[in-house]
Scaffold this motif. Structure first.
Motif, mmCIF file in Angstrom:
data_model
loop_
_atom_site.group_PDB
_atom_site.id
_atom_site.type_symbol
_atom_site.label_atom_id
_atom_site.label_comp_id
_atom_site.label_asym_id
_atom_site.label_seq_id
_atom_site.Cartn_x
_atom_site.Cartn_y
_atom_site.Cartn_z
ATOM 1 N N VAL A 45 0.793 -1.249 -0.003
ATOM 2 C CA VAL A 45 0.109 0.119 -0.001
ATOM 3 C C VAL A 45 0.964 1.226 -0.027
ATOM 4 C CG1 VAL A 45 -1.669 1.418 1.524
ATOM 5 C CG2 VAL A 45 -1.795 -1.284 1.303
ATOM 6 N N VAL A 47 0.687 5.191 1.035
ATOM 7 C CA VAL A 47 0.008 5.922 1.552
ATOM 8 C C VAL A 47 0.523 7.701 1.382
ATOM 9 C CG1 VAL A 47 -1.115 7.039 3.648
ATOM 10 C CG2 VAL A 47 -0.806 4.444 3.249
ATOM 11 N N ARG A 108 -5.131 7.214 7.526
ATOM 12 C CA ARG A 108 -5.429 7.546 5.976
ATOM 13 C C ARG A 108 -5.092 6.072 5.503
ATOM 14 N NH1 ARG A 108 -4.445 12.370 3.739
ATOM 15 N NH2 ARG A 108 -4.227 14.147 5.031
ATOM 16 N N GLN A 112 -8.144 4.272 2.919
ATOM 17 C CA GLN A 112 -7.866 3.583 1.560
ATOM 18 C C GLN A 112 -8.058 2.395 1.709
ATOM 19 O OE1 GLN A 112 -3.714 6.354 0.800
ATOM 20 N NE2 GLN A 112 -3.614 3.999 0.244
ATOM 21 N N GLN A 113 -8.088 1.705 2.731
ATOM 22 C CA GLN A 113 -8.646 0.176 2.722
ATOM 23 C C GLN A 113 -10.036 0.096 2.839
ATOM 24 O OE1 GLN A 113 -6.001 -2.325 2.403
ATOM 25 N NE2 GLN A 113 -5.370 -0.379 1.538
ATOM 26 N N SER A 138 -6.803 13.415 -2.550
ATOM 27 C CA SER A 138 -7.108 12.139 -2.419
ATOM 28 C C SER A 138 -8.853 12.021 -2.307
ATOM 29 C CB SER A 138 -6.459 11.265 -1.015
ATOM 30 O OG SER A 138 -5.243 11.519 -1.062
ATOM 31 N N LEU A 141 -11.962 9.497 -0.189
ATOM 32 C CA LEU A 141 -11.800 8.575 0.949
ATOM 33 C C LEU A 141 -12.887 9.050 2.149
ATOM 34 C CD1 LEU A 141 -7.915 9.003 1.122
ATOM 35 C CD2 LEU A 141 -9.311 6.936 0.361
#
Length: 297
Positions: A45, A47, A108, A112-113, A138, A141
């Protein structure tokens, strides 16, 4: 004015996280996705975080505990070992409150997950504003930031949360009472989890553990608080940090090293007799382990 840039944190799973042999000791390593580690089949991942060059190092610094917590969350989220981390893995998709977030790496990451809602809080309003600026890049989210002072009355607009996270927030003893009160104010009364990650040699981290498990004196009420309902474990790891260099500057970076990490995991779910761990190879600390540590502040 603060000079703001963006830096990217690559969270991967190292070779020793795939298997654990009978010869392994209790000093399991958390890897930071270096090129020397064999990659796990689960995806890594990336970030993005605001990189702040200012004179307030606490909130603007990415501390080892924040990196360690994010690695643990990543491993848990991708683990297929239902006996060790199923309940926590479910929590990662629900509502999360991050305390003392700073630049907010763990929060964060969970956003994202696919977490349904993540609120990262801190009492440094400037850092939060810069995090908001990074968040605008971003889109999509379910992440937001809020200014939160632990000593203030609870913000009823925040509501309750299924998961509360804190990375390196229990570093002074005088912070423990407001930290504990804040956790209890915002943690859902149903099935919920609190995870506080710190360097293992911080005495205040262990004081927090004993306050939760054994109960403690409350100066505000002049009474002895009872132990928290639920199950609590202290899990020990070693965070192995490789060498690094900042950006393209021709300056010497860090040569790396090993940082002892302790993760306090408290769950209100009482469906099972033992506290859930985070990863399949967790080591649950004992009193002997605590006594062996060379404690600092």
């Amino acid at each position: 004015d603060i000079e703001q840039e963006t830096y990217h944190v690559h969270i991967g799973i190292g070779e020793q996280q795939q298997t654990k042999s009978e010869d392994d000791d209790n000093d399991d390593d958390l890897h930071n996705g270096s090129s020397q580690s064999k990659k796990h089949e689960d995806p890594s991942v990336l970030v993005s975080l605001p990189f702040l060059r200012d004179e307030t190092p606490l909130g603007a610094t990415l501390w080892p505990a924040g990196v360690a917590m994010t690695i643990l969350l990543h491993v848990c989220n991708n683990s297929d070992d239902s006996s060790s981390s199923a309940s926590l893995r479910e929590m990662l998709q629900k509502t999360t409150l991050e305390l003392g977030a700073g630049v907010g790496l763990p929060g964060r990451f969970l956003a994202q997950q696919g977490a349904s809602k993540v609120v990262s809080t801190d009492n440094d309003s400037q850092v939060l504003r810069d995090c908001d600026g990074e968040n605008e890049k971003s889109q999509g989210l379910n992440w937001q930031s809020r200014c939160l002072e632990w000593r203030d009355e609870p913000d009823k607009d925040l509501g309750k949360f299924d998961l509360i996270l804190g990375a390196d927030v229990a570093y002074y003893y005088f912070l423990l009472r407001p930290l504990m009160d804040t956790i209890q104010s915002y943690l859902s009364r149903g099935e919920s989890t609190c995870m506080i990650v710190c360097q293992a040699n911080r005495k205040s981290q262990w004081d927090l553990y004993h306050n939760i498990v054994d109960g403690c004196y409350n100066q505000l009420t002049d009474q002895h608080d009872v132990p928290w309902e639920g199950k609590t474990n202290m899990l020990l790891y070693n965070l192995r940090v490789g060498s690094w260099q900042e950006g393209n500057d021709n300056v010497e970076g860090s040569s790396g090293g090993t940082v002892p990490i302790a993760a306090l995991l408290h769950e209100t779910n009482t469906a099972t007799s033992e506290a859930t761990t985070i990863t399949p190879w967790d080591y649950v600390a004992t009193k002997e382990d605590e006594n062996k540590l060379d404690m600092s502040f």
